[in-house]
Design a protein around this motif. Structure first.
Motif, PDB file in Angstrom:
ATOM      1  N   CYS A 227       0.834  -1.200   0.000  1.00 51.32           N
ATOM      2  CA  CYS A 227       0.000   0.000   0.000  1.00 51.32           C
ATOM      3  C   CYS A 227       0.872   1.255   0.000  1.00 51.32           C
ATOM      4  O   CYS A 227       0.615   2.209  -0.739  1.00 51.32           O
ATOM      5  CB  CYS A 227      -0.921  -0.013   1.215  1.00 51.32           C
ATOM      6  N   ALA A 228       1.896   1.271   0.855  1.00 50.23           N
ATOM      7  CA  ALA A 228       2.800   2.421   0.918  1.00 50.23           C
ATOM      8  C   ALA A 228       3.456   2.673  -0.440  1.00 50.23           C
ATOM      9  O   ALA A 228       3.614   3.830  -0.867  1.00 50.23           O
ATOM     10  CB  ALA A 228       3.863   2.192   1.989  1.00 50.23           C
ATOM     11  N   GLN A 229       3.806   1.602  -1.134  1.00 51.01           N
ATOM     12  CA  GLN A 229       4.415   1.739  -2.454  1.00 51.01           C
ATOM     13  C   GLN A 229       3.435   2.374  -3.451  1.00 51.01           C
ATOM     14  O   GLN A 229       3.795   3.271  -4.213  1.00 51.01           O
ATOM     15  CB  GLN A 229       4.870   0.370  -2.964  1.00 51.01           C
ATOM     16  N   LEU A 230       2.191   1.918  -3.423  1.00 51.84           N
ATOM     17  CA  LEU A 230       1.183   2.470  -4.327  1.00 51.84           C
ATOM     18  C   LEU A 230       0.976   3.965  -4.075  1.00 51.84           C
ATOM     19  O   LEU A 230       0.847   4.758  -5.013  1.00 51.84           O
ATOM     20  CB  LEU A 230      -0.138   1.721  -4.154  1.00 51.84           C
ATOM     21  N   LEU A 231       0.940   4.354  -2.801  1.00 52.66           N
ATOM     22  CA  LEU A 231       0.703   5.753  -2.468  1.00 52.66           C
ATOM     23  C   LEU A 231       1.923   6.625  -2.752  1.00 52.66           C
ATOM     24  O   LEU A 231       1.794   7.840  -2.917  1.00 52.66           O
ATOM     25  CB  LEU A 231       0.287   5.881  -0.996  1.00 52.66           C
ATOM     26  N   SER A 232       3.089   6.004  -2.804  1.00 52.29           N
ATOM     27  CA  SER A 232       4.326   6.749  -3.047  1.00 52.29           C
ATOM     28  C   SER A 232       4.589   7.002  -4.527  1.00 52.29           C
ATOM     29  O   SER A 232       5.498   7.759  -4.880  1.00 52.29           O
ATOM     30  CB  SER A 232       5.525   5.989  -2.442  1.00 52.29           C
ATOM     31  N   ARG A 301      -3.438  10.588  -8.334  1.00 48.00           N
ATOM     32  CA  ARG A 301      -3.177   9.278  -8.922  1.00 48.00           C
ATOM     33  C   ARG A 301      -4.034   8.214  -8.247  1.00 48.00           C
ATOM     34  O   ARG A 301      -4.600   7.346  -8.900  1.00 48.00           O
ATOM     35  CB  ARG A 301      -1.693   8.937  -8.797  1.00 48.00           C
ATOM     36  N   ARG A 302      -4.123   8.297  -6.926  1.00 46.37           N
ATOM     37  CA  ARG A 302      -4.936   7.336  -6.173  1.00 46.37           C
ATOM     38  C   ARG A 302      -5.678   8.061  -5.051  1.00 46.37           C
ATOM     39  O   ARG A 302      -5.303   9.154  -4.644  1.00 46.37           O
ATOM     40  CB  ARG A 302      -4.065   6.210  -5.583  1.00 46.37           C
ATOM     41  N   PHE A 364       6.125   6.512   6.248  1.00 48.14           N
ATOM     42  CA  PHE A 364       6.206   7.953   5.982  1.00 48.14           C
ATOM     43  C   PHE A 364       6.634   8.654   7.273  1.00 48.14           C
ATOM     44  O   PHE A 364       5.853   9.404   7.874  1.00 48.14           O
ATOM     45  CB  PHE A 364       4.851   8.492   5.497  1.00 48.14           C
ATOM     46  N   PRO A 365       7.873   8.412   7.724  1.00 51.29           N
ATOM     47  CA  PRO A 365       8.293   8.927   9.030  1.00 51.29           C
ATOM     48  C   PRO A 365       8.488  10.438   9.060  1.00 51.29           C
ATOM     49  O   PRO A 365       8.458  11.045  10.129  1.00 51.29           O
ATOM     50  CB  PRO A 365       9.612   8.197   9.280  1.00 51.29           C
ATOM     51  N   HIS A 366       8.683  11.049   7.914  1.00 53.24           N
ATOM     52  CA  HIS A 366       8.943  12.480   7.877  1.00 53.24           C
ATOM     53  C   HIS A 366       8.094  13.122   6.779  1.00 53.24           C
ATOM     54  O   HIS A 366       7.604  12.456   5.861  1.00 53.24           O
ATOM     55  CB  HIS A 366      10.427  12.762   7.604  1.00 53.24           C
ATOM     56  N   THR A 367       7.957  14.434   6.869  1.00 51.25           N
ATOM     57  CA  THR A 367       7.246  15.163   5.824  1.00 51.25           C
ATOM     58  C   THR A 367       7.978  14.995   4.496  1.00 51.25           C
ATOM     59  O   THR A 367       9.161  15.287   4.391  1.00 51.25           O
ATOM     60  CB  THR A 367       7.158  16.655   6.180  1.00 51.25           C
ATOM     61  N   SER A 368       7.262  14.478   3.520  1.00 56.89           N
ATOM     62  CA  SER A 368       7.911  14.124   2.258  1.00 56.89           C
ATOM     63  C   SER A 368       7.513  15.012   1.091  1.00 56.89           C
ATOM     64  O   SER A 368       8.213  15.090   0.093  1.00 56.89           O
ATOM     65  CB  SER A 368       7.565  12.673   1.893  1.00 56.89           C
TER      66      SER A 368
END
Length: 585
Positions: A227-232, A301-302, A364-368
């Motif tokens: 899921c994290a990969q899809l959102l990234s 995108r999503r 997502f440990p930090h503001t990206s």
């Protein structure tokens, strides 16, 4: 097992011991099944029972009186069920509804169906006709001779679990089934029917122990990573529903770390602050045009969907809400993801929303800045000057409610079906979760004119219901609030008609429909039942009236004569009806 469960289990063992001592120390006074059922309910964590009495339920009613459960006698069974639903959401503890035979049960069904749709935990305990009297035209006979069994007395679409107790030997299984149902994530609505003669029969077994350990639906680390990969991979937005209400802190962290835009369903208002710069608006009925503008101008995108079914009220199944690469949909019910938009690409995840978001935050440990959004202006709150020579405009009333009640107090705010919740959804803004309630699933009129009593009582707080005059005439429990001095407030939008129906019919081309009703004086009605009230006919008097209502110690009715010609933001609902064929054009 969490601390709350440990406390309940310890209390359970203590009460079970006292139960057995009572049954053994008083051989001349056997422990009755009615008393045993009430003891089981106590051990399940029930603190409140709402209902209407009757001869067939008398033994159980008496046992409730002698228990630690606070029992409130209502004026109508549907009102008791609606109040039980809102008491559950205010306290996070199961609530009992009790009824007698026949119409007692059928009267409660509307409120119980609402509880099922809303995801509440409510147990109906009703009476049924004793076996020797069945088929003999007993008074209010409740048996297979006179009432359908399927759906009312059996598990199905109305009740998650339903059964008739024919012997005290069945109590261990019933107790365990109730405990398992209450421990499961999501809602649980049960029905225990007890023949009158069984209520007064002797208990001939020991009561079972009850384990209320709560399980949590979660997912594997592999799924979280995927899921994290899809959102990234690109921009994404977050679409919140009522099922995300207990994860507000984590959701805000996720949004702020990623820069994701956030929108919410009509039931999800306040989970993410509506005054936050990343909030783009409410979707669906009464929602904001800014959401569709965002989806058109900055199509993500999503979309990460958290705790909403995306049903008609939330989305109107608008294809504009489908993101470029589809949805990542998280819900505790595995049947929800993909249902509203079956043709859209959906990555479905069955999980508790809070557990899922906490796990996702580790990626997502930090503001990206992955999904930084442009400024998308939504409807902003602003002061509206009062008119001196006109009926009260609903927009003006909502403006003052925002100032006095939403921003100026900690009261719970709930809106009744109809134009009331159209105005509330569109115009009120909440910055904290769990202060606002609507029922748009089953959408029954009368839900909050009665539910406000349960919410104020179980939440131990002031609760304010914004309702229409049609709903207020249908099924209010002002009299019940007076008896128990519950700090409930009713703000009545009094326009002398079922206006959402009349305005909607005109929109659909049926211009001869008459939805008018004789205009009632709700202050006189309230005062006749022992409550306080004030009537408002001018915009200059609105603020003082609301301040008086919010300061009142007991039940209070504010009867506002509103302009019936003001059109609420319900056009999207009417357009959806036209698409479904409900038009005269």
């Amino acid at each position: 097992m969490d601390a709350k469960s440990e406390d309940i289990k310890a209390d359970t063992n203590t009460k079970l011991d006292s139960t057995e001592q009572q049954s053994h120390s008083k051989p001349s006074r056997p422990f009755l099944v009615a008393e045993a059922v009430v003891k089981i309910l106590e051990n399940l964590g029930v603190e409140y029972a709402f209902g209407v009495s009757g001869g067939a339920i008398a033994p159980l009613w008496a046992a409730l009186h002698q228990s630690s459960i606070q029992m409130l006698h209502f004026r109508h069974e549907a009102g008791a069920a609606f109040a039980a639903t809102e008491a559950y959401f205010a306290s996070d503890r199961p609530v009992v509804v009790f009824t007698t035979t026949g119409p007692g049960i059928t009267n409660a069904l509307t409120g119980l169906l609402a509880a099922r749709w809303e995801g509440a935990k409510v147990i109906l305990v009703s009476a049924s006709t004793s076996a020797p009297q069945r088929g003999r035209w007993a008074i209010q006979e409740t048996s297979t001779y006179t009432m359908p069994s399927a759906g009312i007395f059996t598990s199905g679409s109305v009740f998650n679990y339903a059964t008739t107790l024919e012997s005290s030997n069945e109590l261990p299984e019933i107790s365990q089934r109730l405990a398992l149902g209450l421990a499961q994530p999501g809602g649980f609505v049960a029905h225990l029917s007890i023949p009158t003669n069984i209520q007064t029969s002797s208990l001939n077994i020991s009561l079972p122990q009850v384990n209320l350990s709560h399980g949590v639906v979660t997912v594997t680390q592999e799924t979280i990573a995927q899921c994290a990969q899809l959102l990234s991979e690109g921009s994404f937005a977050i679409w919140l529903g009522f099922g995300a209400r207990n994860a507000a802190k984590e959701i805000r962290q996720l949004a702020e770390r990623t820069g994701a835009a956030v929108m919410c369903s009509p039931r999800g208002k306040g989970i993410f602050p509506e005054n936050h710069p990343q909030f783009v608006g409410v979707t669906g009925f009464g929602g904001h045009e800014s959401v569709l503008r965002y989806m058109h101008e900055e199509r993500p995108r999503r979309v990460l969907v958290l705790g909403t079914r995306l049903g008609e009220f939330t989305s109107f199944w608008n294809p504009s809400m489908i993101p470029c690469q589809g949805f990542v949909h998280v819900d505790i019910d595995p049947q929800v993801p993909g249902t509203a938009y079956p043709a859209a690409k959906t990555f479905a995840i069955q999980s508790d929303v809070g557990v899922f978001v906490k796990a996702l935050l580790k990626y997502f440990p930090h503001t990206s800045g992955i999904s930084k959004i442009q400024s998308v202006p939504i409807l902003k709150g602003h002061l509206i000057k009062p008119h001196t020579n006109s009926l009260v405009r609903p927009e003006f009333l909502m403006n003052v409610i925002q100032q006095v009640i939403v921003d100026g107090s900690n009261a719970l705010v709930m809106a009744e079906s109809g134009n009331s919740f159209a105005w509330v959804i569109h115009l009120l803004q909440f910055s904290t979760p769990n202060r606002y309630r609507i029922s748009n699933g089953f959408g029954s009129m009368g839900h909050f004119v009665t539910g406000v009593v349960g919410a104020a009582l179980a939440g131990n707080t002031k609760a304010v219901a914004i309702v229409g005059d049609g709903a207020m005439l249908m099924n209010s429990e002002v009299n019940t609030a007076v008896k128990y001095q519950v700090p409930a407030v009713w703000i009545v939008l009094n326009d002398g008609r079922y206006n959402i129906c009349q305005q909607g019919m005109a929109y659909l081309g049926f211009n001869d429909a008459d939805g008018s009703i004789p205009q009632a004086d709700f202050v006189k009605i309230a005062q006749g039942m022992g409550a306080e009230g004030i009537r408002v006919e001018s915009e200059s008097d609105v603020q003082a009236a609301l301040e008086k209502a919010i300061a009142a110690k007991g039940p209070f009715v504010v009867d506002v004569i509103i302009d019936p010609n003001q059109i609420p933001p319900s056009e999207s609902r009417n357009q959806s009806l036209i698409l479904q064929g409900a038009t005269n054009y």
